[in-house]
Scaffold this motif. Sequence first.
Motif, mmCIF file in Angstrom:
data_model
loop_
_atom_site.group_PDB
_atom_site.id
_atom_site.type_symbol
_atom_site.label_atom_id
_atom_site.label_comp_id
_atom_site.label_asym_id
_atom_site.label_seq_id
_atom_site.Cartn_x
_atom_site.Cartn_y
_atom_site.Cartn_z
ATOM 1 N N SER B 257 38.388 37.809 37.460
ATOM 2 C CA SER B 257 37.919 38.723 38.498
ATOM 3 C C SER B 257 36.497 39.159 38.203
ATOM 4 C CB SER B 257 38.833 39.945 38.569
ATOM 5 O OG SER B 257 40.184 39.544 38.585
ATOM 6 N N HIS B 261 34.983 36.780 40.855
ATOM 7 C CA HIS B 261 35.184 37.593 42.042
ATOM 8 C C HIS B 261 34.411 38.894 42.006
ATOM 9 C CE1 HIS B 261 38.821 34.948 41.637
ATOM 10 N NE2 HIS B 261 38.137 34.468 42.643
ATOM 11 N N ALA B 262 33.393 38.947 41.154
ATOM 12 C CA ALA B 262 32.533 40.124 41.155
ATOM 13 C C ALA B 262 31.084 39.724 40.913
ATOM 14 C CB ALA B 262 32.990 41.114 40.085
ATOM 15 N N VAL B 315 38.219 48.138 42.510
ATOM 16 C CA VAL B 315 36.967 47.499 42.115
ATOM 17 C C VAL B 315 36.671 46.306 43.025
ATOM 18 C CG1 VAL B 315 35.656 46.617 40.171
ATOM 19 C CG2 VAL B 315 37.493 48.219 39.759
ATOM 20 N N ALA B 316 37.719 45.611 43.459
ATOM 21 C CA ALA B 316 37.517 44.462 44.345
ATOM 22 C C ALA B 316 36.914 44.907 45.674
ATOM 23 C CB ALA B 316 38.832 43.745 44.586
ATOM 24 N N THR B 319 33.413 45.663 45.269
ATOM 25 C CA THR B 319 32.601 44.439 45.259
ATOM 26 C C THR B 319 32.283 43.998 46.674
ATOM 27 O OG1 THR B 319 33.703 43.749 43.238
ATOM 28 C CG2 THR B 319 32.521 42.062 44.467
ATOM 29 N N HIS B 345 24.005 44.272 40.289
ATOM 30 C CA HIS B 345 25.442 44.359 40.556
ATOM 31 C C HIS B 345 26.230 43.483 39.597
ATOM 32 C CE1 HIS B 345 29.067 42.902 42.801
ATOM 33 N NE2 HIS B 345 29.238 44.193 42.960
ATOM 34 N N LYS B 349 29.103 45.432 37.808
ATOM 35 C CA LYS B 349 30.430 45.128 38.330
ATOM 36 C C LYS B 349 31.250 44.330 37.323
ATOM 37 C CE LYS B 349 31.644 46.621 41.431
ATOM 38 N NZ LYS B 349 31.552 46.242 42.819
ATOM 39 N N PHE B 353 34.791 45.592 35.854
ATOM 40 C CA PHE B 353 35.993 44.763 35.827
ATOM 41 C C PHE B 353 36.495 44.555 34.416
ATOM 42 C CE2 PHE B 353 35.904 43.011 40.230
ATOM 43 C CZ PHE B 353 37.248 43.157 40.456
#
Lengths: 498, 678
Positions: B257, B261-262, B315-316, B319, B345, B349, B353
Motif C-alpha cells: 500500500s 498505492h500511495a 490513509v487510502a 491518498t 506526497h 504518504k 502508510f
Amino acid sequence: MIDAPWLSILIFLPAAGAALLVASRSGLSGANPGFDRGVKIMSLVVTIATFIISLIVLAGFDPSSAGYQFIERTPWAFGVDYHLGVDGLSLALIVLTTALMPLCILASWTIEKQVASYMTLFLLLETLMIGVFAALDLVVFYIFFEGGLIPMFILIGVWGGARRVYAAFKFFLYTLLGSVLMLVAIVAMILIAGTTSIPDLAAYSFDPAVQLWLWLAFFASFAVKMPMWPVHTWLPDAHVEAPTAASVILAAILLKMGGYGFLRFSLPMFPDASVYFTPLVFALSVVAIVYASLVAFRQTDIKKLIAYSSVAHMGFVTMGIFAGNAQGVQGAIFQMISHGVISAALFLCVGVVYDRMHTREIAFYGGLVNRMPVYAAVFMLFTLGNVGLPGLSGFPGEILTMVGAFSVNAWVAAGACLGMILSAVYGLTLYRKVAFGVIENPKLAAITDLNGREWVIFTPLIIAALVLGLAPGVALDFTRASSDAIVAGYQAVRGAAP
Amino acid sequence: MPYEPIIVLAPLAAAFIAGLFQKQIGDRAAMAITTGSVAIAFMLSLYVFAELTWFGGAPRLIELFPFIDVGGFTSTWSVRIDTLSAVMLVVVTSVSFLVHLYSVGYMAEDPHRARFFAYLSFFTFSMLALVTANDFLQMFFGWEGVGVASYLLIGFWFDKRSANDAAIKAFVTNRVGDFGFALGIMAAFFCYGSIRFDDVFHAAAQSPGMMIGLDGFQVRAVEAISVLLFIGAMGKSAQFFLHVWLPDAMEGPTPVSALIHAATMVTAGVFMVCRCSELFELAPYAAGMVTIIGAVTAFFAATVGMAQNDIKRVVAYSTCSQLGYMFFAAGVGAYGVAMFHLFTHAFFKALLFLGAGSVIHGLHHEQDMRNMGGVRKPMPTTYAMMVIGTLALIGFGVPGVFGFAGFYSKDAAIEAAYAAGEAGRIGGELAFWAGVIAALLTSFYSWRLIFMTFEGEYRGTAHDAHAHDDHAHAAAPAGHHADHHDAEGAAPAHESPWVMLAPLLVLATGAVFAGFAFAPYFIGESADTFWRGALHIAHGEHHHPPAWVVWAPLAVTVLGFVLAVFIYLLNQGLGARIAAATKPLHAFLAHKWYFDELYDAVFVKGARALGDLFWKGGDQRVIDGLGPDGVSAAARFSSRQLRRAQTGYVYHYGFLMLVAAIGFGGYAIWVGMQGGAP
C-alpha cells in the motif's frame, strides 16, 4: 543451400510417417504397451524432423522479398499444377504448425485408446495443414483445406468426450456449408480466369460485380473457420469434446486458415468486394469481440471459456485484415501467430489438470496454487498473455489491429478496445476460481505439479510468448514484405474506389 | 555502455532471479538480491538527479532496441533522462528501497517472502520503465506492468477471497482507464503519425486546429487525445468515477500500500499528464476536465475519509484526495506544482502508510481504529513518525517562515487554482474552494486517525487480536506481546523492529524538509533551469494572491485540528454520537457515496446478465436452434425415411459428401479447362 523440393519434403514427411505407422500396425497384431510407446516415439521423431526441415526452409528464406520462394511447379491433372511456394505469411504459419506438432505429440502421451490410429491421423493432419499454407494452386489449396477437416473430425468423433458425436457433427455441418460455397466460387473463378494459379489469380482483375459473389462464397468458408460471429457455435463444442492435442491444433492452426484465406484470397483477388464488405466484417468483428467475451465470462467449463475467448481474439484478426493498412494486416498476422502460442498453451494448461482429474468444470477446481505452484505460475503467464498484457505476445497484435482499424473507423477500434476490459474480466475470474483460494475439494488434495514431460511442453511456449512480446520484431520483420505487398495491392484499389 | 539502463533493468533481473530460483537460493538471498538491486537503482537515480540539477548534466536518451515498428507506428525500448523522469526515478527508487527494507521486518514470518520481494522488484522495474519511456507505447507497457504487479500484490494472500476480488477489481478498473489510454495512443498516431512524445507534442503544436472526425461530429484532435489519455490517468490514479479500486486495494500487505498505492503507481497518472503538459496546454477543455475531476476527487475522498474506521482505508482515501490536488494543479497549468506535490506526497504518504503498518504489526494485524487507542506509550517512535507524517499531510506551516513538506506543495496547488480561477481557466475557482474545504477535512480526519489510534484508552481485546489477522500466514509468535500489560490503559502492543523503523526515520526527514529544500527548484525562482523544458511552465505576470488566500489553508488546517481535538480527544464517544445523529449523511459517507453498490448493480450484474443472454439466448436458442440443431432435426426426420442406408456414423456421411463434392469440383474444373460450359 542444397537444392531440393523442400516444401514437398516438408508436406509429405509426416504423411510418410503416417504410412509407416499404418504399415507397422498391420505387421503387428494385438495391442501391446511397448508398441504404443514405440508409435508415440516414432511420431515424435517424425514431427521433430519436420520441424527441423521447416527451420531449414526458414534459414533459406529471404524475408526482404515479397515474392514466393521455394517454388515447385509440375503439371498434375486436369490442367491443375502441383504448385507450391511460400512467402513470409505462409512460412510463419508453417513454422508455427511444425513447432507445435511435437508439443502436441508430447501432450498426447497419455492417450491409450488406439494409439496408432490417433497418431496416424495427427501426422496426416500435419501434412494437410502445411499443404494449405504452401499451396499456390487453388485446387491444391482446396484439397488440403478441406482434407484437414477429415482427420480433425475423426479425432473429435473417436477420441473426444461424452458429447463427441454431436460436436463432430456440428463442426462438420458448419465447415461443409462454407466449403460447398467456396467450391462453387472456385469453379466460377476457373471458368472466368482460366487459371488455377494463385499468383495469377491475384493479378487477375475480376469484374467488381462478380467479385461480390465470389467474395461472399469465400467468406462463408473462411468465416466459419475463423470462426466469426454468428457462425462460431461449433467451436466451443468442438473444443470441449476434442482431446487436448486436437484442441491445440484446432485453436492454434485450423482457425488461422480462415485468416490466411482472407489475406491470400479475399483481399488480393476481390479487393473491390473487400472494400464494399469492410463495414460488414468490422461489425461482425466487434460483435465477436464483445459478445464472445461476455459469453466467455459466464462459462462453467474451462475449455468452453477459452474457446469463446478464441472467438473474441479472432475478432481482432478479421478487424485488422479488413483495416487493410500496414498496422492492421501486420497486427492480424501477428495476432494469429501469438494466438497460436497462447491458446495452445492455455489448452495445454487445461489438459494438465484434465489428465489428472478428468473434468473441466471450473467449479471442481480452486486453490490449485497450493499444490501446483509451478503450474499456477505458468497458467498465470498465459492468462496474462490472453488478457493482452504488454510484454507478452498477446499485446502487439491487439494494439496494431486496433491502430489499423482506428484510421479506418475510430468507432470500430473503440468497440474492439472494450475487449481489453472484458478479457481481463473473464481471464482473471477464471484464474481466481481455478488457481487461487484454498483447496476445498478433497479430490484435489493429492494433485501433483507439472512433471518433466509437461515442463518440456511448456518451456518453448513460455519463451515464445516472452520473445514475441518483448521483441515482436522477430515475427513482424519476417512477415513485413508479404504484408506490405498485400496492403499495397489492396490500397491501390481502395484509394481508387469512391 | 551507458549506466542509466541499469537503473531500470537491475530490479528486473533481481525479480527474475528471486522469482524463478527462490527454491534454490532461499528467502534470505532473494530478499538480499532484490533489496540490493533497488539500492543500486536508487544510488544511480540520485546520481542522475544530482547531475542534472547541480552538475550541468544534459537531458539525454538511451535507446536499447526496437519494441514495435510497423509503418511509422514505432516504439523503441528507451531510457529517457530529463528532469521529469529524474524526479520520478528518485521518488520511485527511494521509496521502493525503503519499502523493500521495511518488508524484511514486516514480512518476516511469511512463508512466501521470496515471491513477495520478486513482485516488489518487478513492480519497481515496470514503474521505472514507465517513467523513462520516450514514447506512448513503452509508457503503456510500464503502465500495464505496474497494473499487473499491483494485481499480484493486492492478491498476494491468495487464499483470501476478498483479496482476490480486490485484485481483480483493481486490474479491471484500471483496464477501463486503459481503454481510454489505448484509444488516445491510437488517436495520437492517427493524427500525428507518431507515438514518440516529442514528435506528438511538436506536431500538435504545429497544427493546433486539427480536427478529428468521429462520424459527423468534429472535435479538436488535441482535445480528444488529451481527454482519452486523461481517462487512463483517472484509472491509474484512482480519480472520481474510477477510484473504487483503491480502497479495496488495501487488502494487500501494508508495504505494498505504501509503495504502490500511495507513493508511486497511483501517481503515474499525474506524471502522465505532466509528461503530456504540452498537449494539455493546447486543450483547454481537456485541462478543465482534469481540474474538475481533480477538484471533485479531492473533496469527495476527503469526505469519505472522515467516516472510515479501518486505519489503512483512511490513509487510502487521503491518498485519493491528495491525488486530486495534484490533478487540479496540473489542470490549471501548474505542472511544476503538481509534480512537487507528487514528490513531497510520496515521502509523507509512504511514511503514514508504513507507520500505519507498524501499528498494525504492533497490534498483531488489527486494522480497525475502534479497537485501538493507547498505542502511543508502547510505540513512541511510530507515534512520533505518524505525527510528523500527519503534519506534512495537512500541510502545516507558517507562510514565509517554515512548513512541513505538504505545506509548500499543497498551498501552492491551492494558490495556483485561485490564480487560475481569477484568470478564468475552466474549473479554477471550483478547484480552489474544493482545495480549501478538502484541506479542512484532511486536517480533521488525519488528527482523528492519530487520536483514535494513539490516544485515550486501549479499546481492543488484546488476545482476540488474532481474529482480525489481515492474513493467515503472519501470526505473530504467542507471548510476543504478553509483557506490555503493565502500563495502565496502554495497548498491548510492541514497538516495531529497527529494520522497520529506520525507513520511517528516513521518510520523516523527507516529510519535514523536502518541501522547504526543493520548493525553489520545483516551483520557485529556479524552476526554469530546473525543469529545462521537461514540462510546460506558464510564463506571464506573476500575481501574488491576496493574503486571505495565502492564509486560508493554515486557518482551515488549524480549525480541523481543533475540531478533531474537541471530538476525539476531549469528548470520547462524541464522534459516535455525531455519527448517530446524522445517520443518513454518515451512512452516505461510510458507504463511499454508494459507488460500489451502483457499479455492482450496473456493470457487474449487467455483464453477467448480458453474458447469459448472449450465451443461452443468442448462441443456444437462436444460432444453434436455427442452425445446426434445426438442421439436425430436419436430418433426423429424413433419416427415418432413409433408414436402410444408415450406418450410424455421422462421419461416414460427411466423408461421402466430401468425396462427392471433390468429384463434382474435379469434373467442373476439367470441363472448365476444356474451355466449354458443362
